[in-house]
Design an enzyme around this catalytic site. Structure first.
Site, mmCIF file in Angstrom:
data_model
loop_
_atom_site.group_PDB
_atom_site.id
_atom_site.type_symbol
_atom_site.label_atom_id
_atom_site.label_comp_id
_atom_site.label_asym_id
_atom_site.label_seq_id
_atom_site.Cartn_x
_atom_site.Cartn_y
_atom_site.Cartn_z
ATOM 1 N N SER A 87 1.017 -1.428 0.165
ATOM 2 C CA SER A 87 0.582 0.058 0.107
ATOM 3 C C SER A 87 0.849 1.197 -0.317
ATOM 4 O O SER A 87 2.263 1.236 0.277
ATOM 5 C CB SER A 87 -1.270 -0.103 1.058
ATOM 6 O OG SER A 87 -1.597 1.206 1.744
ATOM 7 N N LYS B 125 -4.086 -6.792 2.568
ATOM 8 C CA LYS B 125 -4.182 -5.851 1.433
ATOM 9 C C LYS B 125 -5.686 -6.024 1.045
ATOM 10 O O LYS B 125 -6.091 -4.209 0.966
ATOM 11 C CB LYS B 125 -3.458 -5.675 0.469
ATOM 12 C CG LYS B 125 -3.557 -5.435 -0.200
ATOM 13 C CD LYS B 125 -3.271 -2.943 -0.182
ATOM 14 C CE LYS B 125 -2.376 -2.333 -1.055
ATOM 15 N NZ LYS B 125 -3.800 -2.614 -1.931
ATOM 16 N N HIS C 63 -8.225 -3.978 3.666
ATOM 17 C CA HIS C 63 -7.059 -2.840 2.968
ATOM 18 C C HIS C 63 -8.017 -1.766 2.167
ATOM 19 O O HIS C 63 -8.757 -0.678 2.837
ATOM 20 C CB HIS C 63 -6.293 -2.354 3.639
ATOM 21 C CG HIS C 63 -4.775 -0.684 3.061
ATOM 22 N ND1 HIS C 63 -5.533 -0.739 1.871
ATOM 23 C CD2 HIS C 63 -4.789 0.114 3.713
ATOM 24 C CE1 HIS C 63 -4.637 0.354 1.561
ATOM 25 N NE2 HIS C 63 -4.160 0.775 3.291
ATOM 26 N N ASN C 64 -7.912 -2.560 1.546
ATOM 27 C CA ASN C 64 -9.023 -1.287 0.195
ATOM 28 C C ASN C 64 -10.117 -1.380 0.721
ATOM 29 O O ASN C 64 -10.590 -0.388 -0.776
ATOM 30 C CB ASN C 64 -8.226 -2.603 -1.109
ATOM 31 C CG ASN C 64 -6.987 -2.082 -1.907
ATOM 32 O OD1 ASN C 64 -6.008 -1.581 -0.964
ATOM 33 N ND2 ASN C 64 -6.495 -2.190 -2.387
ATOM 34 N N GLU D 57 -10.686 1.584 1.902
ATOM 35 C CA GLU D 57 -10.069 2.930 1.565
ATOM 36 C C GLU D 57 -11.547 2.916 0.070
ATOM 37 O O GLU D 57 -11.446 4.280 0.252
ATOM 38 C CB GLU D 57 -8.758 2.352 0.892
ATOM 39 C CG GLU D 57 -8.130 3.229 -0.192
ATOM 40 C CD GLU D 57 -7.307 2.725 -1.144
ATOM 41 O OE1 GLU D 57 -6.372 1.848 -1.218
ATOM 42 O OE2 GLU D 57 -7.403 2.484 -2.513
#
Lengths: 298, 298, 298, 298
Positions: C121, C171, C174-175, C178
């Site tokens: 990231s 990840k 995380h996205n 986001e």
């Protein structure tokens, strides 16, 4: 015409009676011998095994599967393959995922066996008195058994939806729509319930079925439910689901189609199955961190 | 410069210390005499009533309100009006709805009294150490007290957002964004929590604050929360709210702007406050009606 | 330590420079010879093929893949397998779906080859100046190359998240977070844009980065974007996506976790890619049918 | 019984015919003289003004308003007040917001004038052939005009929902449910439209009306719409709305009830009215900022 029927659960049992009433010679089987005994008491022939079932059927065999979606369908199909002849027909009348039906169609095609995927709507009462069926598969195979669909469905209640997979696809989307409609009705009645007015739920649902825009079978069932339990006091608001709503959502995601109402209908069901949420804890903890807002302790 | 401060709750108390540390002569008041005593112990002048407060202020008076949003703000303003002179300044530093601020601005303008609406972000720690302030109102009035906002805010942490109402409007939208961000973080950690992996929540939140796209203060607070209670075992996932998210949503609806993320953030908070739902009962009852699916009994 | 780097797109190119600056001996390769030439001009060794790459590496080889997620990763891995020795290490630093990483880990394990899945990231600037990396895989393999992650990441910006798959899983989530955060910010600014006030978007985003609750890197980027184009006049509001939001949603659905904010963030992206919708036509047609409401003609 | 009817739009015109057919003596008025002329051609008595209307009515007057919701209702009521006697009855049959109806009820009560709020469902065809009416107000007033509701509604299609306001409240929630149902149907057909199968929309909608769970009037209208335009090629997917969905959502927010399906139904309508979105621009700009993802230029 003879029909081998595998699966005598709520839907299959009623379908057996429906087929029988409409003059088909049903030979019924289930892994649960009690169900077999019960259907025999209704005057319907039974088979003790899939082997027995296929032996009792003559000519081009037609076998209707009414078993739970998923691996059980594959298991039954694998057991049937060595027992069947080319051009015998398997109809999957359950709520299978359409991609599984596409795979099974191709797999059986390799063996020379015909396959139809049949979505069946109308609930248990429909299975008994006249269902709504949507059938995917080869046209000639559909034509061969069209009489079956025509007889077990209510008038104008069956459709050859197209090639293999399209029957279960149509049923999947039907159920996605159903999820959204049910959640819409449910939200409306929650607003009634919380309101300052003293709304009579049953009378209102009844009213909505007489001339309103939202009249339909789900609203009739809503009225029925309130007739039995005016405030729904006896039941908990836990909403289970059997997959089609989720599949519709996943299919829409794969197509890049936004389906917010179907998505939220599925998610509110998931939420209803949770006593507490980790997400709620995180937000509560964050509010405490930045604003000193009190959290509720366990 | 003298500042009359009305309201010594979590935010007001810290703001008093902040103003005092920055050289302003604070005269503090609260309806709760305990709070007044506590702030006096911090070396800050106090007033026993609004009359006492206005008497102690000289020249063009500046009175900062830090009281709960709603009727209390109106009550305090009505009490202050006869005590104030033309061109005295009331600053509402609380989380008032911007339409109320527009109304209060016009009402006070009629009396010749100046009014600024100041959104204050940064939580209680910001109120103490350096807030983020967004101020709406007449430019000349803003200029007169700009030094106050400049000193109590962190560097570059104050902005004259425009005409009356725009300060609280900006803060409202800020909080709407905050709701969405918090729910996004919370959903992510619920996915972690349910996953097949053994994710260390605190280390992951810490990691996210070092170089990731989602780094920011809310993620820092997330790490802090997990540092204190690694699984958030002690708290319940009940999410309360103080109105700004709902107001943002209502404002968006009035504008015809779709704000699904803010809407769902608000709604999941409401849902978290409900043990059971009537909507869930309706859906469960409907599933029972058409499919014979078992309902969970109370 | 030598690092073979496969893939010199926006992320890979910057990572090559980052590794090189941090003292690693990079041997870089890409299917596009222009990219290879460009990285050579930066003083970095290159390989003309995967065979050339593996030949230039000595000892226990470490090969970092920075290629688009999906089949290309599998293709490169299949090409590498015959070129590698047992205990050589492949690191997939791209945005692969974690289930693919689990599969690849098992597949390579069968061949004796080690595999780490590394979520990266921080965008292109992070890849260059210091990323945030989250690594899944066997602990001893991680330890062997930990220095790489430590050096290319910003301080405290790397984490061994657990067993194979957990790096890309982290990840992915995380996205998902986001997506939700970005949509929250975007909705807020749309409310600003439609409001009765004359909000200065850039100043407001800047302000929010100084002491507010919503401060963070995404809000800094928001301020940057408005600094370049104050009303975003030059661009269209079409939001593309690369998969992680959708995967997070699908993963949540499989777990039965409601993630409405992530769901709607994904769906509003899909909606933005459509000029018109069939669903809209259906609703417009229905309104016409029951209420005679005019439809807009094409 | 005489009925004064004010408002001869799509709904009012049909209602006049309905009342006339059922033996009521209608005296009709509209601000648009063309509508008055047209209704006169149907053999219905007309009035040239509200004064003329009230003069032609004898005894305890009953005046049915069928005018657009909002200020027009207040305007007409204010004009009527000086023309009416105590215990004359005003029925508001339009889609007024229930809080306005509560206010109007109290206002008219002060003048001694009776008021009923009547939600009218069933569309224009229902207004003509038999509507679904839900009536709020005092029981004795309702009883006095019950025959009117009974005659103009289909069998079992009218209900005294309770005290003042409850009629329009019930209609509001009805429409909220309708929004959700329509969006659910629309999403389903968009999934059909994007699918790999060649679904015949009209046949499928027809099928769904024969025995399926989702059968109902909205699905019948869906089939009708596809019968006229099989792909809905002629119309744009712009979905307008007249307020009740938004009111239902706002009411739910005030109660703290989550109604995600109704919320998203409203928001997708708003979204359909926008060619481009500022929120989309913000997300696109952010993706460009952190990942270098290309934006689409205008």
């Amino acid at each position: 015409m003879q029909i081998g029927l595998v699966g005598l659960g709520k839907m299959g049992f009623n379908l057996a009676l429906n087929l029988h009433r409409n003059g088909f010679e049903v030979i019924a089987n289930d892994v649960n011998p009690d169900f077999v005994t019960q259907i025999a008491q209704q005057g319907i022939s039974t088979a003790s095994s899939l082997g027995d079932l296929t032996t009792q059927l003559t000519g081009r065999r037609v076998i209707w599967l009414m078993v739970p979606a998923g691996e059980i369908v594959d298991d039954v199909i694998e057991q049937l393959i060595p027992l069947l002849n080319p051009s015998d027909i398997i109809i999957d009348g359950g709520n299978s995922f359409y991609k599984d039906s596409l795979r099974r169609y191709a797999h059986l095609k390799d063996k020379g066996i015909d396959f139809l995927d049949c979505g069946t709507s109308g609930g248990t009462s429909g299975a008994l008195q006249g269902a709504c069926t949507m059938i995917g598969g080869d046209t000639d195979v559909f034509k061969y058994v069209e009489e079956v669909f025509q007889k077990i469905s209510i008038q104008n209640g069956y459709l050859h939806t197209g090639r293999a997979g399209s029957g279960h696809f149509t049923k999947m989307v039907h159920n996605g729509i159903e999820y959204g409609m049910m959640q819409a009705i449910a939200e409306g009645f929650e607003v009634f319930e919380r309101s300052q007015f003293d709304i009579d739920f049953q009378k209102t649902a009844e009213l909505f079925n007489h001339g309103s825009v939202v009249r339909g079978w789900l609203m009739e069932l809503t009225a029925n439910a309130f007739a039995k339990d005016p405030q729904l006091d006896a039941i908990k608001g836990v909403m289970h689901s059997s997959g089609e709503g989720k599949w519709t959502l996943e299919t829409a995601l794969d197509m890049g189609v936004p389906t917010p109402v179907i998505a939220l209908s599925v998610m509110m069901r998931y939420r209803s199955q949770m006593e507490d949420t980790f997400s709620g804890k995180v937000v509560a903890a964050l509010r405490n961190e930045f604003g000193g807002h009190a959290v509720e302790k366990k």
